[in-house]
Scaffold this active site. Structure first.
Site, PDB file in Angstrom:
ATOM      1  N   GLY A  24      22.049  42.050  31.467  1.00 46.33           N
ATOM      2  CA  GLY A  24      22.032  43.510  31.292  1.00 46.33           C
ATOM      3  C   GLY A  24      22.758  43.918  30.021  1.00 46.33           C
ATOM      4  O   GLY A  24      23.393  44.972  29.956  1.00 46.33           O
ATOM      5  N   LEU A  76      21.927  45.082  27.168  1.00 50.26           N
ATOM      6  CA  LEU A  76      21.561  46.248  26.363  1.00 50.26           C
ATOM      7  C   LEU A  76      21.983  47.555  27.018  1.00 50.26           C
ATOM      8  O   LEU A  76      21.681  48.632  26.517  1.00 50.26           O
ATOM      9  CB  LEU A  76      20.046  46.277  26.109  1.00 50.26           C
ATOM     10  N   GLY A  77      22.684  47.471  28.144  1.00 47.35           N
ATOM     11  CA  GLY A  77      23.092  48.682  28.851  1.00 47.35           C
ATOM     12  C   GLY A  77      24.338  49.312  28.247  1.00 47.35           C
ATOM     13  O   GLY A  77      24.847  48.877  27.211  1.00 47.35           O
ATOM     14  N   GLN A  78      24.852  50.337  28.941  1.00 52.16           N
ATOM     15  CA  GLN A  78      25.990  51.104  28.422  1.00 52.16           C
ATOM     16  C   GLN A  78      27.211  50.200  28.211  1.00 52.16           C
ATOM     17  O   GLN A  78      27.885  50.277  27.193  1.00 52.16           O
ATOM     18  CB  GLN A  78      26.342  52.250  29.391  1.00 52.16           C
ATOM     19  N   ASP A  87      18.618  40.385  28.686  1.00 48.80           N
ATOM     20  CA  ASP A  87      18.218  41.645  29.345  1.00 48.80           C
ATOM     21  C   ASP A  87      16.723  41.556  29.615  1.00 48.80           C
ATOM     22  O   ASP A  87      16.063  40.630  29.116  1.00 48.80           O
ATOM     23  CB  ASP A  87      18.543  42.862  28.431  1.00 48.80           C
ATOM     24  N   ILE A  88      16.183  42.528  30.372  1.00 46.58           N
ATOM     25  CA  ILE A  88      14.718  42.549  30.544  1.00 46.58           C
ATOM     26  C   ILE A  88      14.049  43.276  29.383  1.00 46.58           C
ATOM     27  O   ILE A  88      12.837  43.451  29.367  1.00 46.58           O
ATOM     28  CB  ILE A  88      14.273  43.225  31.867  1.00 46.58           C
ATOM     29  N   ARG A  89      14.871  43.738  28.405  1.00 43.08           N
ATOM     30  CA  ARG A  89      14.336  44.318  27.164  1.00 43.08           C
ATOM     31  C   ARG A  89      14.941  43.519  26.015  1.00 43.08           C
ATOM     32  O   ARG A  89      15.975  42.886  26.191  1.00 43.08           O
ATOM     33  CB  ARG A  89      14.772  45.776  27.003  1.00 43.08           C
ATOM     34  N   TYR A 120      23.254  52.287  46.356  1.00 40.74           N
ATOM     35  CA  TYR A 120      24.067  51.701  45.284  1.00 40.74           C
ATOM     36  C   TYR A 120      25.388  51.171  45.853  1.00 40.74           C
ATOM     37  O   TYR A 120      25.789  50.033  45.588  1.00 40.74           O
ATOM     38  CB  TYR A 120      24.324  52.776  44.229  1.00 40.74           C
ATOM     39  N   LYS A 177      26.783  47.359  46.008  1.00 39.38           N
ATOM     40  CA  LYS A 177      28.024  46.972  45.308  1.00 39.38           C
ATOM     41  C   LYS A 177      29.031  46.376  46.297  1.00 39.38           C
ATOM     42  O   LYS A 177      29.731  45.416  45.970  1.00 39.38           O
ATOM     43  CB  LYS A 177      28.616  48.180  44.580  1.00 39.38           C
TER      44      LYS A 177
END
Ligand code: NAD
Ligand code: AKB
Length: 329
Positions: free
Chosen positions: A8, A10-12, A34-36, A142, A146
């Protein structure tokens, strides 16, 4: 030295984490996934990067073998607001994805960082100075995922001796990458709206108190926890982490002290308000302070100064100030 992998990325959080880790350990030592894929001159592309879906365990282990991974920062997830609209997908990515990462870590004997959240608490949890060890009955998917993640990480440590460590992050505030569809995203959107239009319409009630943290503190906390002496860690998964707690009206007042004509109005989104109402007003992070020396550096005033300075520098860049939660992307 074995390499570090970030899922992940490319996330925040991941965008800032890979830059910090590469600065500290060397560009080629940190593998973003990432998936991108990062495109063009994106600084996140300056170093190894792999297109990787954490739901694909075979690809996950292949990437780990190729790069000789010793530590995983597992950030790939769906956040709270998007998770409530796509609970099935939230379970798959947040739980099955973590399970795949833990199994791979068991095979390759890796250290694992898992980011938990204030979302693991629910309406029956004490809301003020929420203790480290307390009632955890979250009412969002969520939160359920978690909390499951915290328990899975504890289990893999106890049963398989995997060095899992985790933090319960508050809402994170940053200017480099947009937040990914959480309930706390207003605390980022408000800065872009203030700098560009001097007004903001908030989707939470003015008196909604939530814990928040500025991204530099969050990145430092992750790295400090991963470097902490394991003999001192009684909790591991996961530590309450606090820096500041405020309401939308308190944040707006802090911005107005710097942008005199800034105005805030409210159009409450019942879905996100219900989530926020089930979370603590503020957490007690004394276990993190005692067990690995946690100290935040940014309070509300210092964070607002820094955010306004950097958001103003980016004022001309295209930016969609509505969060990914509302855009559904
Ligand atoms: P984000 O939504 O900004 O980034 C998540 C990244 O995961 C995205 O780049 C997305 O493309 C990627 N992803 C989604 N599905 C994937 C898959 N199947 N395989 C691989 N990658 C996938 O999230 P964030 O804010 O950077 O949060 C990272 C972690 O920290 C999450 O676990 C989140 O729950 C936790 N956390 C974040 C906050 C916060 O305020 N940002 C607070 C508490 C906890
Ligand atoms: C969200 O709002 O979903 C996140 C979080 C606090 O976990 N920012």
């Amino acid at each position: 030295m074995k390499r570090i992998m970030v899922t992940g990325a490319l996330g925040q959080i991941g965008s800032e984490l890979i830059a910090t880790l590469r600065g500290r350990y060397g560009r080629d030592q940190v593998v973003g996934t990432d998936i991108r894929m990062p495109i063009g001159s994106d600084p996140r592309a300056t170093g190894p990067f792999e297109l990787l879906d954490v739901l694909d365990p075979n690809h996950l282990t292949r990437v780990m073998q190729i790069y000789d991974i010793g530590t995983i920062y597992h950030l790939a997830a769906i956040l709270s607001a998007v998770g409530e609209s796509q609970p099935n997908q939230a379970w798959r990515i947040n739980v099955n994805g973590l399970y795949n990462v833990l199994e791979a870590a068991r095979y390759y004997r890796c250290q694992v960082f898992f980011p938990s959240s204030i979302g693991v608490f629910g309406p029956t949890t004490p809301r003020d100075y929420t203790p480290q060890d307390t009632v955890q009955r979250p009412e969002t998917m969520y939160g359920v995922t978690k909390l499951t993640g915290e328990l899975l990480c504890d289990y893999y440590h106890r049963r398989f001796d995997i060095d899992t460590r985790g933090l319960r992050f508050p809402g994170l505030i940053s200017y480099k990458t947009d937040p990914g569809g959480g309930t706390t995203d207003y605390a980022v959107e408000i800065f872009y709206a203030a700098v560009r239009h001097s007004r903001y319409t908030c989707y939470l009630r003015p008196d909604t108190s939530l814990d928040m943290m500025y991204m530099p503190d969050a990145i430092r906390a992750m790295i400090e926890l991963m470097q902490a002496d394991p003999a001192r860690l009684r909790h591991r998964n996961a530590f309450n982490l606090a820096a500041m707690a405020f309401t939308p009206e308190q944040l707006a007042a802090a911005i107005r002290r710097r942008i005199a004509d800034f105005e805030i109005s409210y159009r409450v989104d019942p879905a996100r308000q219900t989530i926020a109402d089930s979370w603590p007003n503020c957490m007690d992070d004394s276990a993190a302070r005692a067990e690995w020396g946690w100290r935040p550096e940014y309070d509300l005033e210092r964070m607002v100064d820094d955010m306004l300075e950097h958001v103003a520098e980016r004022a001309d860049e295209p930016h969609d100030s509505t969060s990914r939660a509302r855009r559904g992307s």
